[in-house]
Design a protein around this motif. Sequence first.
Motif, short mmCIF file in Angstrom:
data_model
loop_
_atom_site.label_atom_id
_atom_site.label_comp_id
_atom_site.label_asym_id
_atom_site.label_seq_id
_atom_site.Cartn_x
_atom_site.Cartn_y
_atom_site.Cartn_z
N GLN A 22 31.08 1.84 -19.30
CA GLN A 22 29.86 1.89 -20.11
C GLN A 22 29.02 3.11 -19.72
O GLN A 22 28.50 3.81 -20.59
CB GLN A 22 29.04 0.61 -19.90
N GLY A 23 28.93 3.35 -18.39
CA GLY A 23 28.20 4.53 -17.92
C GLY A 23 28.82 5.81 -18.47
O GLY A 23 28.11 6.71 -18.93
N THR A 24 30.16 5.88 -18.44
CA THR A 24 30.88 7.04 -18.97
C THR A 24 30.54 7.23 -20.45
O THR A 24 30.24 8.34 -20.89
CB THR A 24 32.39 6.84 -18.81
N LEU A 25 30.57 6.12 -21.20
CA LEU A 25 30.33 6.21 -22.64
C LEU A 25 28.89 6.64 -22.94
O LEU A 25 28.65 7.40 -23.87
CB LEU A 25 30.65 4.87 -23.31
N ILE A 26 27.94 6.15 -22.12
CA ILE A 26 26.53 6.53 -22.34
C ILE A 26 26.35 8.03 -22.10
O ILE A 26 25.75 8.73 -22.92
CB ILE A 26 25.59 5.70 -21.43
N VAL A 27 26.90 8.52 -20.97
CA VAL A 27 26.79 9.96 -20.69
C VAL A 27 27.49 10.76 -21.78
O VAL A 27 26.96 11.77 -22.27
CB VAL A 27 27.40 10.30 -19.31
N PHE A 28 28.65 10.28 -22.20
CA PHE A 28 29.40 10.99 -23.25
C PHE A 28 28.59 11.06 -24.54
O PHE A 28 28.45 12.13 -25.14
CB PHE A 28 30.74 10.30 -23.49
N ALA A 29 28.03 9.91 -24.94
CA ALA A 29 27.27 9.86 -26.20
C ALA A 29 26.09 10.82 -26.14
O ALA A 29 25.84 11.60 -27.06
CB ALA A 29 26.79 8.44 -26.48
N ALA A 30 25.36 10.79 -25.00
CA ALA A 30 24.18 11.65 -24.88
C ALA A 30 24.58 13.13 -24.87
O ALA A 30 23.99 13.94 -25.59
CB ALA A 30 23.42 11.31 -23.59
N THR A 31 25.61 13.48 -24.09
CA THR A 31 25.94 14.89 -23.94
C THR A 31 26.61 15.45 -25.19
O THR A 31 26.39 16.60 -25.55
CB THR A 31 26.87 15.12 -22.73
N VAL A 32 27.43 14.63 -25.86
CA VAL A 32 28.12 15.14 -27.03
C VAL A 32 27.12 15.35 -28.17
O VAL A 32 27.19 16.33 -28.91
CB VAL A 32 29.31 14.22 -27.41
N THR A 33 26.13 14.45 -28.29
CA THR A 33 25.11 14.59 -29.33
C THR A 33 24.24 15.82 -29.07
O THR A 33 24.08 16.69 -29.93
CB THR A 33 24.20 13.34 -29.37
N LEU A 34 23.70 15.88 -27.84
CA LEU A 34 22.84 17.02 -27.50
C LEU A 34 23.61 18.33 -27.51
O LEU A 34 23.13 19.35 -27.99
CB LEU A 34 22.22 16.80 -26.10
N GLY A 35 24.83 18.28 -26.97
CA GLY A 35 25.63 19.50 -26.82
C GLY A 35 26.05 20.07 -28.16
O GLY A 35 25.85 21.26 -28.43
N LEU A 36 26.64 19.24 -29.02
CA LEU A 36 27.12 19.75 -30.30
C LEU A 36 25.96 19.99 -31.26
O LEU A 36 26.00 20.93 -32.06
CB LEU A 36 28.15 18.80 -30.92
N GLY A 37 24.91 19.16 -31.19
CA GLY A 37 23.73 19.36 -32.03
C GLY A 37 22.96 20.60 -31.62
O GLY A 37 22.68 21.48 -32.43
N GLY A 38 22.65 20.70 -30.33
CA GLY A 38 21.92 21.87 -29.82
C GLY A 38 22.74 23.14 -29.98
O GLY A 38 22.19 24.21 -30.20
N GLY A 39 24.06 23.00 -29.87
CA GLY A 39 24.93 24.17 -30.03
C GLY A 39 24.81 24.78 -31.40
O GLY A 39 24.85 26.01 -31.55
N LEU A 40 24.62 23.94 -32.42
CA LEU A 40 24.47 24.45 -33.79
C LEU A 40 23.22 25.33 -33.88
O LEU A 40 23.25 26.42 -34.44
CB LEU A 40 24.37 23.27 -34.77
#
Lengths: 221, 224
Positions: A22-40
């Motif tokens: 669950q911890g892995t999934l939470i970090v993944f969800a946060a980083t993938v959203t911020l990372g791919l969104g901010g990357g745009l």
Amino acid sequence: MEHTWDFAAILANWRVLWVGLQGTLIVFAATVTLGLGGGLLVGVCRYAKTPLLRLPSMAFVEVFRNTPVLVQIIWFYYAFPILTGIEVNPFLAAVLGISLNTMAFSAEIYRAGIQSIEPGQWEAGRALGMAYQQTLRRIILPVAIKRILPALTNRGIEVFKMSTLASVVAYVETLNQAKLIADLNFNPIESYTAVALIFFAVLYPAVQGTYILERMLRKSE
Amino acid sequence: MEWNFWAVMTDFDLLLLGLVNTLKVTALALLFGVPLGLCLAVLRLSGARLVSAAAAFIIEFFRTTPPLVQLFWFFFALPILIDVRMTPFIASIVTFSIQSSAFFAEIFRGGIQSIDQGQWEGGKAIGMTYAQSMRRIVLPQAVKRMIPAFMERSIELLKTTTLVSTVAYTDLMFQANDLAQKTFRPLEVYTVVALMYFALIFALSQLSIAVEHRLAKSGDSTVR
């Protein structure tokens, strides 16, 4: 030396691993959203005509692409609080490090996607009286994002693997929990094998999915 | 907050030692990883279904599991399974050789598959065996096309070697942790170390971009 595999302790402690996942999934969800969104955002800024936007985003991309993500996480955990007085917990350090790194990498993907669109598309938008941003949003990005979808999903898979680095600052994720089980039950083989299998089970279908996606996109182009 | 680099500067030789070890791990992982990657690629492209499937599984397994998990497995688990004295150094080399070989295998495969089928037929027509065509005709051309991807992967490898600090191998990251604890100056230590990594990796990235442009000019490259 003869070793008999015994997964009993792993099965008895499945809840511990589940909390980790669950911890892995939470970090993944946060980083993938911020990372791919901010990357745009950064990617679009890197393509901007005004140097006021272009130069800082270029510097950002170079700094975060050219330093190891572990160094970034540790810097945010130990150095950043001294500099700013802001308290940083393991979760925040991991999310900051991984998502800024991902932003830099995905910015380059978006930029490549935008640059791959022929100039005629921009001209057509202009001819219709659209502003730069309207052309970008309505014409360029929808086509560009479709082209770079495989590269973006690959980044997502990399981010999922990177989430294990959060264990270095003692954030409770899968690998950290496996370490706990291994230390308490003296079964590093089974614990770390279990983690490897969990990641493989999650990511192997994801990778196969991207292959299918790539093939579908190639056909539709 | 006041910056004070004095502590870092007096122990800078410790960081340099770490940097040397970082480069050592990277170089050795490349030395073993590249040939191993070539073997895996050739096996994956083999006509025998079973061999190809086995190679594909190994490649996918090491590409889809996190390198940190692999490192822990080789360091903590492998010595129990087979009777070897595992040191942080050996675990690091083994992990990163195998991990990077899985990625190099895919680069080799991409390069080999990009070579026109006619080249194989040409080799066969003048009586070369599969191995001879591969070695004399296909690989030399494929390798040239692979160079940009190969360099990018090597830079990724260099960045990933920071993980070896977690099993207490004295690379640059480990030395940084050590020095930060000793001097109570984490801000300066980690900033200096980040800059050291940046300088090294940025220089290598620029080099790889320059090489890419050279190759693009001389033709026969995947970069346009």
